[in-house]
Design an enzyme around this catalytic site. Structure first.
Site, PDB file in Angstrom:
ATOM      1  N   HIS A  19       0.841  -1.203   0.000  1.00 28.70           N
ATOM      2  CA  HIS A  19       0.000   0.000   0.000  1.00 28.70           C
ATOM      3  C   HIS A  19       0.874   1.252   0.000  1.00 28.70           C
ATOM      4  O   HIS A  19       0.608   2.210  -0.729  1.00 28.70           O
ATOM      5  CB  HIS A  19      -0.894   0.046   1.250  1.00 28.70           C
ATOM      6  CG  HIS A  19      -1.912  -1.034   1.325  1.00 28.70           C
ATOM      7  ND1 HIS A  19      -2.169  -1.704   2.495  1.00 28.70           N
ATOM      8  CD2 HIS A  19      -2.759  -1.544   0.397  1.00 28.70           C
ATOM      9  CE1 HIS A  19      -3.132  -2.582   2.285  1.00 28.70           C
ATOM     10  NE2 HIS A  19      -3.510  -2.513   1.011  1.00 28.70           N
ATOM     11  N   LYS A  43     -16.936  -6.512   5.666  1.00 27.47           N
ATOM     12  CA  LYS A  43     -15.692  -7.278   5.667  1.00 27.47           C
ATOM     13  C   LYS A  43     -15.277  -7.721   7.071  1.00 27.47           C
ATOM     14  O   LYS A  43     -14.315  -8.460   7.215  1.00 27.47           O
ATOM     15  CB  LYS A  43     -14.555  -6.457   5.045  1.00 27.47           C
ATOM     16  CG  LYS A  43     -14.580  -6.416   3.543  1.00 27.47           C
ATOM     17  CD  LYS A  43     -13.280  -5.822   3.026  1.00 27.47           C
ATOM     18  CE  LYS A  43     -13.168  -5.940   1.534  1.00 27.47           C
ATOM     19  NZ  LYS A  43     -11.903  -5.424   1.036  1.00 27.47           N
ATOM     20  N   ARG A  93      -2.511  -6.390  -7.947  1.00 28.55           N
ATOM     21  CA  ARG A  93      -1.393  -7.322  -7.862  1.00 28.55           C
ATOM     22  C   ARG A  93      -1.492  -8.418  -8.903  1.00 28.55           C
ATOM     23  O   ARG A  93      -0.519  -8.800  -9.520  1.00 28.55           O
ATOM     24  CB  ARG A  93      -1.333  -7.953  -6.464  1.00 28.55           C
ATOM     25  CG  ARG A  93      -1.080  -6.939  -5.363  1.00 28.55           C
ATOM     26  CD  ARG A  93      -1.272  -7.536  -3.978  1.00 28.55           C
ATOM     27  NE  ARG A  93      -2.663  -7.949  -3.808  1.00 28.55           N
ATOM     28  CZ  ARG A  93      -3.055  -9.150  -3.391  1.00 28.55           C
ATOM     29  NH1 ARG A  93      -2.169 -10.051  -3.064  1.00 28.55           N
ATOM     30  NH2 ARG A  93      -4.324  -9.452  -3.278  1.00 28.55           N
ATOM     31  N   SER A 130      -3.319  -7.670   2.777  1.00 26.31           N
ATOM     32  CA  SER A 130      -3.694  -7.525   4.189  1.00 26.31           C
ATOM     33  C   SER A 130      -4.113  -8.865   4.775  1.00 26.31           C
ATOM     34  O   SER A 130      -3.810  -9.164   5.937  1.00 26.31           O
ATOM     35  CB  SER A 130      -4.816  -6.499   4.345  1.00 26.31           C
ATOM     36  OG  SER A 130      -4.351  -5.214   4.002  1.00 26.31           O
TER      37      SER A 130
END
Length: 162
Positions: A19, A43, A93, A130
């Protein structure tokens, strides 16, 4: 000259070096980056919104005012109006990231003509997410090559309380 501001949205639960690489690279293009940390209760974040904001603020403190970190809820396009920008930066990614991100980008464009720029982190950081950071920390692994020292300490503290 007008100030060019972009918004870098995400849950950032927690912020990691990938990040931060995106922020640094965005600062090579834009005068300022607004990190918009989504509340996103769907989430079920590991860290509270306040903790995520604090961790990101600590991680970008060296940029002295060029990076603003704020939490938000609701539609991103509404949040962006506060900063009078229609530019989003998103890190991708893998191809699977892009497929999802493209849907979001097209929706934001349809909602308010918001443009999304996709950036990839450095090759050494492309594997970090994460979810992986949390998983490694929860299983007692060393995350020092994935996060800042402050985030590492926050993770260790959170894991001790579980």
């Amino acid at each position: 000259m007008t100030t060019k501001i972009c918004v870098y949205p995400g849950t950032f639960d927690p912020v990691h070096l990938g990040h931060l690489d995106i922020v640094e690279r965005a600062l090579n293009i834009f005068e300022a980056v607004v990190v918009a940390i989504a509340e996103n209760p769907k989430k079920k974040p590991f860290f509270s919104l306040e903790e995520r904001v604090k961790m990101f603020q600590d991680a970008v403190s060296k940029y002295k005012g060029r990076v603003i970190v704020e939490g938000f809820s609701g539609l991103l396009v509404n949040f962006m109006k506060r900063y009078n920008t229609k530019i989003i930066i998103r890190g991708v990614r893998l191809f699977t990231d892009f497929e999802y991100e493209l849907q979001i980008a097209m929706t934001n464009y349809k909602l308010d003509k918001v443009e999304t720029f996709f950036m990839m982190p450095q090759q050494e950081l492309i594997h970090i997410s994460s979810s992986i950071v949390k998983d490694v920390a929860l299983h007692g692994g060393d995350v020092s090559n994935m996060v800042t020292p402050y985030v590492k300490s926050m993770l260790e503290e959170k894991v001790r309380k579980i």
